[in-house]
Design a protein around this motif. Sequence first.
Motif, PDB file in Angstrom:
ATOM      1  N   ALA A 168       0.806  -1.153  -0.102  1.00  0.00           N
ATOM      2  CA  ALA A 168       0.018   0.207  -0.121  1.00  0.00           C
ATOM      3  C   ALA A 168       0.936   1.254  -0.271  1.00  0.00           C
ATOM      4  O   ALA A 168       2.012   1.233   0.563  1.00  0.00           O
ATOM      5  N   ILE A 169       0.228   2.239  -0.542  1.00  0.00           N
ATOM      6  CA  ILE A 169       0.958   3.695  -0.371  1.00  0.00           C
ATOM      7  C   ILE A 169      -0.132   4.580   0.078  1.00  0.00           C
ATOM      8  O   ILE A 169      -1.038   4.701  -0.068  1.00  0.00           O
ATOM      9  N   LYS A 170       0.459   5.377   1.266  1.00  0.00           N
ATOM     10  CA  LYS A 170      -0.200   6.558   1.640  1.00  0.00           C
ATOM     11  C   LYS A 170       0.487   7.759   1.419  1.00  0.00           C
ATOM     12  O   LYS A 170       1.671   7.894   1.640  1.00  0.00           O
ATOM     13  N   LYS A 171      -0.233   8.977   0.774  1.00  0.00           N
ATOM     14  CA  LYS A 171       0.257  10.242   0.589  1.00  0.00           C
ATOM     15  C   LYS A 171      -0.349  11.221   1.402  1.00  0.00           C
ATOM     16  O   LYS A 171      -1.435  11.312   1.584  1.00  0.00           O
ATOM     17  N   GLN A 172       0.440  12.089   1.996  1.00  0.00           N
ATOM     18  CA  GLN A 172       0.337  13.072   2.721  1.00  0.00           C
ATOM     19  C   GLN A 172       0.800  14.376   2.200  1.00  0.00           C
ATOM     20  O   GLN A 172       1.979  14.657   2.519  1.00  0.00           O
ATOM     21  N   PHE A 173      -0.078  15.131   1.645  1.00  0.00           N
ATOM     22  CA  PHE A 173       0.732  16.454   1.195  1.00  0.00           C
ATOM     23  C   PHE A 173       0.603  17.593   2.331  1.00  0.00           C
ATOM     24  O   PHE A 173      -0.403  17.724   3.012  1.00  0.00           O
ATOM     25  N   LEU A 174       1.744  18.087   2.328  1.00  0.00           N
ATOM     26  CA  LEU A 174       1.868  19.276   3.188  1.00  0.00           C
ATOM     27  C   LEU A 174       1.471  20.555   2.864  1.00  0.00           C
ATOM     28  O   LEU A 174       1.632  20.825   1.641  1.00  0.00           O
ATOM     29  N   LYS A 175       0.792  21.329   3.820  1.00  0.00           N
ATOM     30  CA  LYS A 175       0.328  22.618   3.306  1.00  0.00           C
ATOM     31  C   LYS A 175       1.367  23.639   3.370  1.00  0.00           C
ATOM     32  O   LYS A 175       1.290  24.626   2.600  1.00  0.00           O
ATOM     33  N   THR A 176       2.429  23.458   4.318  1.00  0.00           N
ATOM     34  CA  THR A 176       3.282  24.558   4.474  1.00  0.00           C
ATOM     35  C   THR A 176       4.673  24.460   3.624  1.00  0.00           C
ATOM     36  O   THR A 176       5.384  25.238   3.579  1.00  0.00           O
ATOM     37  N   LYS A 177       4.663  23.192   2.827  1.00  0.00           N
ATOM     38  CA  LYS A 177       6.094  22.918   1.992  1.00  0.00           C
ATOM     39  C   LYS A 177       5.426  22.276   0.850  1.00  0.00           C
ATOM     40  O   LYS A 177       4.611  21.623   0.994  1.00  0.00           O
ATOM     41  N   PRO A 178       6.160  22.472  -0.307  1.00  0.00           N
ATOM     42  CA  PRO A 178       5.717  21.647  -1.443  1.00  0.00           C
ATOM     43  C   PRO A 178       6.344  20.319  -1.450  1.00  0.00           C
ATOM     44  O   PRO A 178       6.974  19.596  -2.432  1.00  0.00           O
ATOM     45  N   VAL A 179       5.928  19.433  -0.552  1.00  0.00           N
ATOM     46  CA  VAL A 179       6.525  18.138  -0.250  1.00  0.00           C
ATOM     47  C   VAL A 179       5.172  17.346   0.173  1.00  0.00           C
ATOM     48  O   VAL A 179       4.396  17.614   0.687  1.00  0.00           O
ATOM     49  N   TRP A 225      12.887  -7.857  -7.262  1.00  0.00           N
ATOM     50  CA  TRP A 225      12.442  -6.497  -7.560  1.00  0.00           C
ATOM     51  C   TRP A 225      10.881  -6.856  -7.888  1.00  0.00           C
ATOM     52  O   TRP A 225      10.475  -7.710  -8.598  1.00  0.00           O
ATOM     53  N   GLN A 226       9.947  -5.998  -7.263  1.00  0.00           N
ATOM     54  CA  GLN A 226       8.608  -6.080  -7.130  1.00  0.00           C
ATOM     55  C   GLN A 226       8.026  -4.894  -7.656  1.00  0.00           C
ATOM     56  O   GLN A 226       8.218  -3.926  -6.862  1.00  0.00           O
ATOM     57  N   ASN A 227       6.829  -4.646  -8.254  1.00  0.00           N
ATOM     58  CA  ASN A 227       6.076  -3.547  -8.533  1.00  0.00           C
ATOM     59  C   ASN A 227       4.844  -3.399  -7.198  1.00  0.00           C
ATOM     60  O   ASN A 227       4.580  -4.453  -6.464  1.00  0.00           O
ATOM     61  N   GLU A 228       4.258  -2.173  -7.273  1.00  0.00           N
ATOM     62  CA  GLU A 228       3.289  -1.804  -6.346  1.00  0.00           C
ATOM     63  C   GLU A 228       1.991  -2.056  -6.837  1.00  0.00           C
ATOM     64  O   GLU A 228       1.759  -1.207  -7.876  1.00  0.00           O
ATOM     65  N   PRO A 229       1.288  -2.687  -6.558  1.00  0.00           N
ATOM     66  CA  PRO A 229      -0.183  -3.018  -7.146  1.00  0.00           C
ATOM     67  C   PRO A 229      -0.906  -1.825  -7.187  1.00  0.00           C
ATOM     68  O   PRO A 229      -1.758  -1.602  -8.161  1.00  0.00           O
ATOM     69  N   GLU A 230      -0.830  -1.067  -6.168  1.00  0.00           N
ATOM     70  CA  GLU A 230      -1.540   0.228  -5.884  1.00  0.00           C
ATOM     71  C   GLU A 230      -1.133   1.367  -6.453  1.00  0.00           C
ATOM     72  O   GLU A 230      -1.344   2.473  -6.158  1.00  0.00           O
ATOM     73  N   ALA A 231      -0.029   1.332  -7.292  1.00  0.00           N
ATOM     74  CA  ALA A 231       0.716   2.236  -7.870  1.00  0.00           C
ATOM     75  C   ALA A 231      -0.462   3.123  -8.712  1.00  0.00           C
ATOM     76  O   ALA A 231      -1.322   2.738  -9.365  1.00  0.00           O
ATOM     77  N   ASP A 232       0.075   4.551  -8.961  1.00  0.00           N
ATOM     78  CA  ASP A 232      -0.682   5.324  -9.769  1.00  0.00           C
ATOM     79  C   ASP A 232      -0.681   4.901 -11.331  1.00  0.00           C
ATOM     80  O   ASP A 232      -1.792   4.970 -11.928  1.00  0.00           O
ATOM     81  N   LYS A 233       0.224   4.284 -11.699  1.00  0.00           N
ATOM     82  CA  LYS A 233       0.289   3.701 -13.089  1.00  0.00           C
ATOM     83  C   LYS A 233       1.669   2.954 -13.035  1.00  0.00           C
ATOM     84  O   LYS A 233       2.454   2.760 -12.226  1.00  0.00           O
ATOM     85  N   LEU A 234       1.621   2.260 -14.244  1.00  0.00           N
ATOM     86  CA  LEU A 234       3.007   1.281 -14.565  1.00  0.00           C
ATOM     87  C   LEU A 234       3.437   2.121 -15.828  1.00  0.00           C
ATOM     88  O   LEU A 234       2.830   2.367 -16.758  1.00  0.00           O
ATOM     89  N   VAL A 235       4.973   2.066 -15.972  1.00  0.00           N
ATOM     90  CA  VAL A 235       5.500   2.578 -17.349  1.00  0.00           C
ATOM     91  C   VAL A 235       6.575   1.519 -17.560  1.00  0.00           C
ATOM     92  O   VAL A 235       7.227   0.938 -16.764  1.00  0.00           O
ATOM     93  N   TRP A 236       6.754   1.316 -18.980  1.00  0.00           N
ATOM     94  CA  TRP A 236       7.880   0.486 -19.308  1.00  0.00           C
ATOM     95  C   TRP A 236       9.195   1.268 -19.173  1.00  0.00           C
ATOM     96  O   TRP A 236       9.243   2.403 -19.553  1.00  0.00           O
ATOM     97  N   ASN A 237      10.043   0.373 -18.784  1.00  0.00           N
ATOM     98  CA  ASN A 237      11.397   0.831 -18.588  1.00  0.00           C
ATOM     99  C   ASN A 237      12.436  -0.044 -19.485  1.00  0.00           C
ATOM    100  O   ASN A 237      12.555  -0.944 -19.115  1.00  0.00           O
ATOM    101  N   SER A 238      12.854   0.472 -20.578  1.00  0.00           N
ATOM    102  CA  SER A 238      13.475  -0.217 -21.641  1.00  0.00           C
ATOM    103  C   SER A 238      14.886  -0.720 -21.182  1.00  0.00           C
ATOM    104  O   SER A 238      15.594  -1.798 -21.410  1.00  0.00           O
ATOM    105  N   TYR A 239      15.502   0.178 -20.277  1.00  0.00           N
ATOM    106  CA  TYR A 239      16.896  -0.118 -19.525  1.00  0.00           C
ATOM    107  C   TYR A 239      16.693  -1.450 -18.942  1.00  0.00           C
ATOM    108  O   TYR A 239      17.444  -2.295 -19.031  1.00  0.00           O
ATOM    109  N   ALA A 240      15.641  -1.420 -17.872  1.00  0.00           N
ATOM    110  CA  ALA A 240      15.660  -2.548 -17.040  1.00  0.00           C
ATOM    111  C   ALA A 240      15.022  -3.828 -17.812  1.00  0.00           C
ATOM    112  O   ALA A 240      14.805  -4.852 -17.389  1.00  0.00           O
ATOM    113  N   GLY A 241      14.177  -3.298 -18.852  1.00  0.00           N
ATOM    114  CA  GLY A 241      13.257  -4.319 -19.687  1.00  0.00           C
ATOM    115  C   GLY A 241      12.010  -5.038 -18.773  1.00  0.00           C
ATOM    116  O   GLY A 241      11.543  -6.143 -18.890  1.00  0.00           O
TER     117      GLY A 241
END
Length: 98
Positions: free
Chosen positions: A2-13, A74-90
Amino acid sequence: MAIKKQFLKTKPVCKVTFKVDAETAETVSVAGDWNKWNSKKAPLKKLKNGSFTGTVNLEQGKNYEFKYVVDGNWQNEPEADKLVWNSYAGSENSVLEL
């Protein structure tokens, strides 16, 4: 996993918390383009329930590619926002959209 995102109001982080359920694993880490794909820079902490967790601060307004490294595999996150192909890693990488 799982991934949890917490956007800070005081910083662009955004505080991104990764959680991986891997009861039989010895080590789990996150490798991505923010840490130059170095899994040793982002180890996750094993909790008593057998899951692994960790938090990183990432700049908002960007996309980040990443993967988990579970006992060297190496494993992907099933709940990622999306998946992209990486030709370097194949293979595909998980993507965080912040």
